[in-house]
Design an enzyme around this catalytic site. Sequence first.
Site, mmCIF file in Angstrom:
data_model
loop_
_atom_site.group_PDB
_atom_site.id
_atom_site.type_symbol
_atom_site.label_atom_id
_atom_site.label_comp_id
_atom_site.label_asym_id
_atom_site.label_seq_id
_atom_site.Cartn_x
_atom_site.Cartn_y
_atom_site.Cartn_z
ATOM 1 N N HIS A 9 -6.352 -8.409 -42.083
ATOM 2 C CA HIS A 9 -6.288 -7.064 -42.654
ATOM 3 C C HIS A 9 -5.306 -6.190 -41.880
ATOM 4 O O HIS A 9 -4.584 -5.388 -42.468
ATOM 5 C CB HIS A 9 -7.685 -6.429 -42.656
ATOM 6 C CG HIS A 9 -8.682 -7.211 -43.444
ATOM 7 N ND1 HIS A 9 -8.584 -7.365 -44.806
ATOM 8 C CD2 HIS A 9 -9.777 -7.916 -43.066
ATOM 9 C CE1 HIS A 9 -9.593 -8.118 -45.228
ATOM 10 N NE2 HIS A 9 -10.321 -8.467 -44.198
ATOM 11 N N ARG A 14 -4.666 -16.548 -44.321
ATOM 12 C CA ARG A 14 -5.992 -17.059 -43.959
ATOM 13 C C ARG A 14 -5.963 -18.561 -43.656
ATOM 14 O O ARG A 14 -6.976 -19.250 -43.785
ATOM 15 C CB ARG A 14 -7.038 -16.762 -45.034
ATOM 16 C CG ARG A 14 -7.428 -15.296 -45.139
ATOM 17 C CD ARG A 14 -8.726 -15.146 -45.912
ATOM 18 N NE ARG A 14 -9.070 -13.776 -46.225
ATOM 19 C CZ ARG A 14 -9.726 -12.955 -45.392
ATOM 20 N NH1 ARG A 14 -10.073 -13.370 -44.202
ATOM 21 N NH2 ARG A 14 -10.014 -11.732 -45.775
ATOM 22 N N HIS A 17 -16.014 -18.891 -38.142
ATOM 23 C CA HIS A 17 -16.879 -18.508 -39.258
ATOM 24 C C HIS A 17 -17.393 -19.766 -39.966
ATOM 25 O O HIS A 17 -16.633 -20.715 -40.187
ATOM 26 C CB HIS A 17 -16.085 -17.636 -40.242
ATOM 27 C CG HIS A 17 -16.929 -16.903 -41.225
ATOM 28 N ND1 HIS A 17 -17.585 -17.540 -42.249
ATOM 29 C CD2 HIS A 17 -17.245 -15.586 -41.331
ATOM 30 C CE1 HIS A 17 -18.273 -16.645 -42.945
ATOM 31 N NE2 HIS A 17 -18.082 -15.453 -42.410
ATOM 32 N N GLU A 39 -16.062 -3.549 -39.998
ATOM 33 C CA GLU A 39 -14.771 -4.221 -40.197
ATOM 34 C C GLU A 39 -13.899 -3.461 -41.197
ATOM 35 O O GLU A 39 -14.245 -3.387 -42.387
ATOM 36 C CB GLU A 39 -15.019 -5.653 -40.697
ATOM 37 C CG GLU A 39 -13.735 -6.457 -40.855
ATOM 38 C CD GLU A 39 -13.992 -7.925 -41.188
ATOM 39 O OE1 GLU A 39 -15.165 -8.330 -41.301
ATOM 40 O OE2 GLU A 39 -12.991 -8.657 -41.330
ATOM 41 N N HIS A 70 -11.787 -10.924 -35.768
ATOM 42 C CA HIS A 70 -11.502 -12.105 -36.591
ATOM 43 C C HIS A 70 -10.041 -12.447 -36.401
ATOM 44 O O HIS A 70 -9.161 -11.621 -36.652
ATOM 45 C CB HIS A 70 -11.741 -11.801 -38.078
ATOM 46 C CG HIS A 70 -13.175 -11.880 -38.477
ATOM 47 N ND1 HIS A 70 -13.661 -11.277 -39.616
ATOM 48 C CD2 HIS A 70 -14.216 -12.535 -37.905
ATOM 49 C CE1 HIS A 70 -14.964 -11.542 -39.713
ATOM 50 N NE2 HIS A 70 -15.323 -12.293 -38.689
ATOM 51 N N ASP A 106 -9.802 -7.449 -37.645
ATOM 52 C CA ASP A 106 -9.431 -8.696 -38.324
ATOM 53 C C ASP A 106 -7.912 -8.686 -38.498
ATOM 54 O O ASP A 106 -7.368 -7.798 -39.159
ATOM 55 C CB ASP A 106 -10.136 -8.753 -39.688
ATOM 56 C CG ASP A 106 -9.856 -10.050 -40.451
ATOM 57 O OD1 ASP A 106 -8.720 -10.552 -40.379
ATOM 58 O OD2 ASP A 106 -10.770 -10.534 -41.140
ATOM 59 N N GLU A 163 -11.422 -16.958 -38.497
ATOM 60 C CA GLU A 163 -11.955 -16.749 -39.848
ATOM 61 C C GLU A 163 -10.899 -17.188 -40.860
ATOM 62 O O GLU A 163 -9.983 -16.450 -41.193
ATOM 63 C CB GLU A 163 -12.333 -15.286 -40.101
ATOM 64 C CG GLU A 163 -13.052 -15.140 -41.441
ATOM 65 C CD GLU A 163 -13.268 -13.708 -41.875
ATOM 66 O OE1 GLU A 163 -14.344 -13.406 -42.378
ATOM 67 O OE2 GLU A 163 -12.340 -12.889 -41.727
ATOM 68 N N GLU A 220 -9.302 -4.819 -51.132
ATOM 69 C CA GLU A 220 -10.700 -5.248 -51.085
ATOM 70 C C GLU A 220 -11.684 -4.092 -50.937
ATOM 71 O O GLU A 220 -12.856 -4.229 -51.244
ATOM 72 C CB GLU A 220 -10.890 -6.264 -49.957
ATOM 73 C CG GLU A 220 -10.059 -7.526 -50.189
ATOM 74 C CD GLU A 220 -10.243 -8.578 -49.104
ATOM 75 O OE1 GLU A 220 -11.377 -8.837 -48.705
ATOM 76 O OE2 GLU A 220 -9.221 -9.136 -48.654
ATOM 77 N N SER A 260 -22.701 -11.749 -39.850
ATOM 78 C CA SER A 260 -21.859 -10.788 -40.568
ATOM 79 C C SER A 260 -22.219 -10.816 -42.043
ATOM 80 O O SER A 260 -22.874 -11.748 -42.522
ATOM 81 C CB SER A 260 -20.379 -11.115 -40.391
ATOM 82 O OG SER A 260 -20.056 -12.326 -41.043
HETATM 83 MN MN MN Z 1 -12.742 -10.715 -41.503
#
Ligand code: MN
Length: 282
Positions: free
Chosen positions: A180, A209, A7, A144, A203, A177, A238, A150, A64
């Site tokens: 998540h 992260r 990303h 996604e 992702h 992802d 990502e 979120e 994205s």
């Molecule tokens: Mn993502």
Amino acid sequence: MPTFGAHAFIWIGDWTSDSGGTAIAAAGRAGLDLIEIPLLRPERFDAALTKRQLDDAGVRAICSLGLPREVHMPINPAGARDFLRLALDQTAAIGSTFLGGVLFGHLGYLTGASPTPRERDICARTLAGVASDAKERGITLGLEPVNRYETYLYNTVGDVLDLIDAIGADNVTVHADTYHMNIEEAGFRAAIEAAGERLGCIHCSESDRGVPGQGNVHWEQTFAGLAAIGYQGPLVLESFAAVNPDLAGATCMWRTPSYSSDQLVQEGVAFLREQATAVGLA
Ligand code: MN
């Protein structure tokens, strides 16, 4: 063989003509197949320049986005459709065939309640129109699922598979992802296998992260699942080293990362290549 990418926000905090060129060149130097370009402001995106920068670097792109607050899909479906149509135009203009991310809502927009049947129906019907706009442009959509903090709309791969069924178009895929999934799924492998050939992009994000392989994501399970479905799509790192205020606010990144962008990409992508090789995917 799957493709490897990263990303753009690993290198930069906001996409402009200058910073975009910097990120594309860095992706090329890192030997990546592709860069994921955030189309958060498609009306300001210089597609012609970006296409030249991609061609010069020998890097392909996927795109994205998350929707702006004012066009959160259940509240303003017509505005969301217009916004996404412009994003699709820009995706096509750089020669890309994939637009993924949180195409159904604004990151961080919570109502304090579960999604209502009406909200989900609005999303399915609106996205059916978006899928048609995408098909005219030769583009596949990726939806996604993101964690409960979120969004309230679609948190799991299963939620998005149900959404895809409701949309009823053949150019809509799951954009998974691992960040998540680590919060919302009962298992990485089972979720990936449930998506199967409908997995369009993943992702590869660590639980904090940060650098893949240095956190709590179950990478062996993840890659066993990808191998089981014969995944051939993008594996996109990502993580966020260079954080912009909008992104920090949406993703709740309050601490400065302890690693540099280059370290993140070098160590992270090397780890992902090792994992893919170990299960015979690459
Ligand atoms: Mn993502």
